[in-house]
Write an enzyme that holds these catalytic residues in place. Sequence first.
Site, PDB file in Angstrom:
ATOM      1  NE  ARG A   1      -4.101  -1.795   0.313  1.00 57.97           N
ATOM      2  CZ  ARG A   1      -4.166  -3.094   0.000  1.00 57.97           C
ATOM      3  NH1 ARG A   1      -3.137  -3.703  -0.558  1.00 57.97           N
ATOM      4  NH2 ARG A   1      -5.280  -3.778   0.218  1.00 57.97           N
TER       5      ARG A   1
ATOM      6  CB  SER B   1      -8.535  -1.718   4.221  1.00 62.07           C
ATOM      7  OG  SER B   1      -8.857  -2.986   3.752  1.00 62.07           O
TER       8      SER B   1
ATOM      9  CD  GLU C   1      -5.439   0.801   2.306  1.00 62.30           C
ATOM     10  OE1 GLU C   1      -6.005   1.327   1.328  1.00 62.30           O
ATOM     11  OE2 GLU C   1      -5.640  -0.349   2.688  1.00 62.30           O
TER      12      GLU C   1
HETATM   13  N1  EPU Z   1     -10.579 -10.808  10.150  1.00 61.42           N
HETATM   14  C1  EPU Z   1     -11.297 -10.860  11.314  1.00 61.42           C
HETATM   15  N2  EPU Z   1     -12.300  -9.962  11.502  1.00 61.42           N
HETATM   16  C2  EPU Z   1     -12.624  -9.006  10.572  1.00 61.42           C
HETATM   17  C3  EPU Z   1     -11.898  -8.959   9.373  1.00 61.42           C
HETATM   18  C4  EPU Z   1     -10.861  -9.864   9.170  1.00 61.42           C
HETATM   19  O1  EPU Z   1     -11.040 -11.683  12.171  1.00 61.42           O
HETATM   20  O2  EPU Z   1     -13.554  -8.230  10.832  1.00 61.42           O
HETATM   21  C5  EPU Z   1      -9.492 -11.803   9.931  1.00 61.42           C
HETATM   22  C6  EPU Z   1     -10.018 -13.125   9.396  1.00 61.42           C
HETATM   23  O3  EPU Z   1      -9.340 -14.151  10.041  1.00 61.42           O
HETATM   24  C7  EPU Z   1      -9.616 -13.146   7.941  1.00 61.42           C
HETATM   25  C8  EPU Z   1      -8.359 -12.299   7.952  1.00 61.42           C
HETATM   26  O4  EPU Z   1      -8.566 -11.322   8.983  1.00 61.42           O
HETATM   27  O5  EPU Z   1      -9.371 -14.438   7.513  1.00 61.42           O
HETATM   28  C9  EPU Z   1      -8.130 -11.589   6.641  1.00 61.42           C
HETATM   29  O6  EPU Z   1      -9.313 -10.901   6.242  1.00 61.42           O
HETATM   30  P1  EPU Z   1      -9.581 -10.527   4.706  1.00 61.42           P
HETATM   31  O7  EPU Z   1      -9.354 -11.706   3.826  1.00 61.42           O
HETATM   32  O8  EPU Z   1     -10.888  -9.838   4.632  1.00 61.42           O
HETATM   33  O9  EPU Z   1      -8.390  -9.539   4.382  1.00 61.42           O
HETATM   34  P2  EPU Z   1      -7.804  -8.288   5.152  1.00 61.42           P
HETATM   35  O10 EPU Z   1      -6.385  -8.600   5.514  1.00 61.42           O
HETATM   36  O11 EPU Z   1      -8.692  -7.848   6.251  1.00 61.42           O
HETATM   37  C10 EPU Z   1      -6.765  -7.244   2.992  1.00 61.42           C
HETATM   38  C11 EPU Z   1      -6.819  -5.948   2.254  1.00 61.42           C
HETATM   39  C12 EPU Z   1      -8.133  -5.796   1.490  1.00 61.42           C
HETATM   40  C13 EPU Z   1      -8.241  -6.959   0.522  1.00 61.42           C
HETATM   41  C14 EPU Z   1      -8.178  -8.276   1.306  1.00 61.42           C
HETATM   42  C15 EPU Z   1      -8.155  -9.491   0.413  1.00 61.42           C
HETATM   43  C16 EPU Z   1      -5.437  -4.449   3.567  1.00 61.42           C
HETATM   44  C17 EPU Z   1      -5.388  -3.269   4.481  1.00 61.42           C
HETATM   45  N3  EPU Z   1      -6.643  -4.845   3.192  1.00 61.42           N
HETATM   46  O12 EPU Z   1      -7.794  -7.192   3.992  1.00 61.42           O
HETATM   47  O13 EPU Z   1      -8.056  -4.602   0.745  1.00 61.42           O
HETATM   48  O14 EPU Z   1      -9.445  -6.900  -0.214  1.00 61.42           O
HETATM   49  O15 EPU Z   1      -6.949  -8.312   2.089  1.00 61.42           O
HETATM   50  O16 EPU Z   1      -6.942  -9.597  -0.219  1.00 61.42           O
HETATM   51  O17 EPU Z   1      -4.384  -4.979   3.213  1.00 61.42           O
HETATM   52  C18 EPU Z   1      -8.615  -2.303   0.705  1.00 61.42           C
HETATM   53  O18 EPU Z   1      -7.414  -2.071   0.638  1.00 61.42           O
HETATM   54  O19 EPU Z   1      -9.470  -1.371   0.703  1.00 61.42           O
HETATM   55  C19 EPU Z   1      -9.068  -3.676   0.814  1.00 61.42           C
HETATM   56  C20 EPU Z   1     -10.355  -3.985   0.975  1.00 61.42           C
END
Ligand code: EPU
Length: 338
Positions: free
Chosen positions: A164, A238, A334
């Site tokens: 990012r 995010s 972010e």
């Molecule tokens: N999780 C929770 N609670 C929540 C959300 C997430 O426990 O409310 C845990 C879960 O275990 C889940 C893990 O976090 O398995 C990962 O969650 P998710 O797959 O939704 O991904 P993220 O790490 O929360 C990142 C990006 C997203 C992107 C997703 C998928 C960042 C800051 N965000 O989110 O990007 O869509 O991975 O690759 O790196 C964005 O940048 O706007 C965005 C949505």
Amino acid sequence: MNILRNQSLKSHNTFGIDVKADFFYEVNSLLELIEISSSTIFKSEDLFIISGGSNILLTKNFKGLVIKNNIKGIEIFSQDENYVDLKVGAGENWHDLVMFSVEKNWGGIENLSLIPGNAGTAPMQNIGAYGVELKDTFISLEAFEIATGKIKCFTNADCCFGYRESIFKNSHKGKYIITSIIIRLSKKPTVNIDYGDIKNELNKLTIKSPSIKDVSNAIIKIRKSKLPDPNEIGNSGSFFKNPIISKSKLETIQKKYPDIVKYPLKNDDFKIAAGWLIEKAGWKGKRFNNYGVHNKQALVLVNYGNAKGSEINKLSELIIKDIYKKFDILLEKEVNVL
Ligand code: EPU
């Protein structure tokens, strides 16, 4: 030149925050950008460039000139039997570009389906999702240097991409207006389905050898199930980055929270799921009048109605403080707060 005055920015940011700009001008071509750059307002006022408005939180009226970058166009820049390089205007909607590529069966950006925003802002924060980042297909971009009016080319290496991150969020912040990008797509695509959620979704659909269209469809389904549609509920995806911590810090936290969600990095550090931290701290789904924390993905802050940007920003600061207190981890925003 039709420069608008006292213009609401509500329809120009996906959070749907209603603040005003003293001056507002939409550029639809490089020529229009060059024209406005010779105006007194451009030279004397503070500038802010907006495109898809999908990664900003506006907390106050903008005393200056907002330029909406709406430069369009998708053209084949070069190609052979293996790849195609697309030159894309900064104002092209990112998801429309992904759909255009998927329909042609040109692979590389299908995992970035449904990310809000425009092509020209994708490099600013090196957009990423489901195991793919813009930098993986990015060749170069052209940008207008505000101080000199010159057009400069930045290669992939010049952009200093990180998680990012890019040079345009750091040393070059506010100095350039990106006008177009070039990405390289594969005419013989291979799919990237390593991210757990994608495999599960494809299994549910009993798809064994997925095409890039199948992968795109699966990702659209996953995103729709977790992330609010900015056309219905204001948000900027995010709000925080996933923090990176050392192994020793992780081990300390694991004593109290053995189920912490983490991803090992190459250098012994770990990336932590900020959504997990925020949920564990009890913020998921919390609503305060018109704004709150999304109930399906705690990394996303939302505007349910006429919330003020300053209220959402204050909420983000409270979350940062609380996570620091509970886990000794400092979350970083972010989203660009203005
Ligand atoms: N999780 C929770 N609670 C929540 C959300 C997430 O426990 O409310 C845990 C879960 O275990 C889940 C893990 O976090 O398995 C990962 O969650 P998710 O797959 O939704 O991904 P993220 O790490 O929360 C990142 C990006 C997203 C992107 C997703 C998928 C960042 C800051 N965000 O989110 O990007 O869509 O991975 O690759 O790196 C964005 O940048 O706007 C965005 C949505």
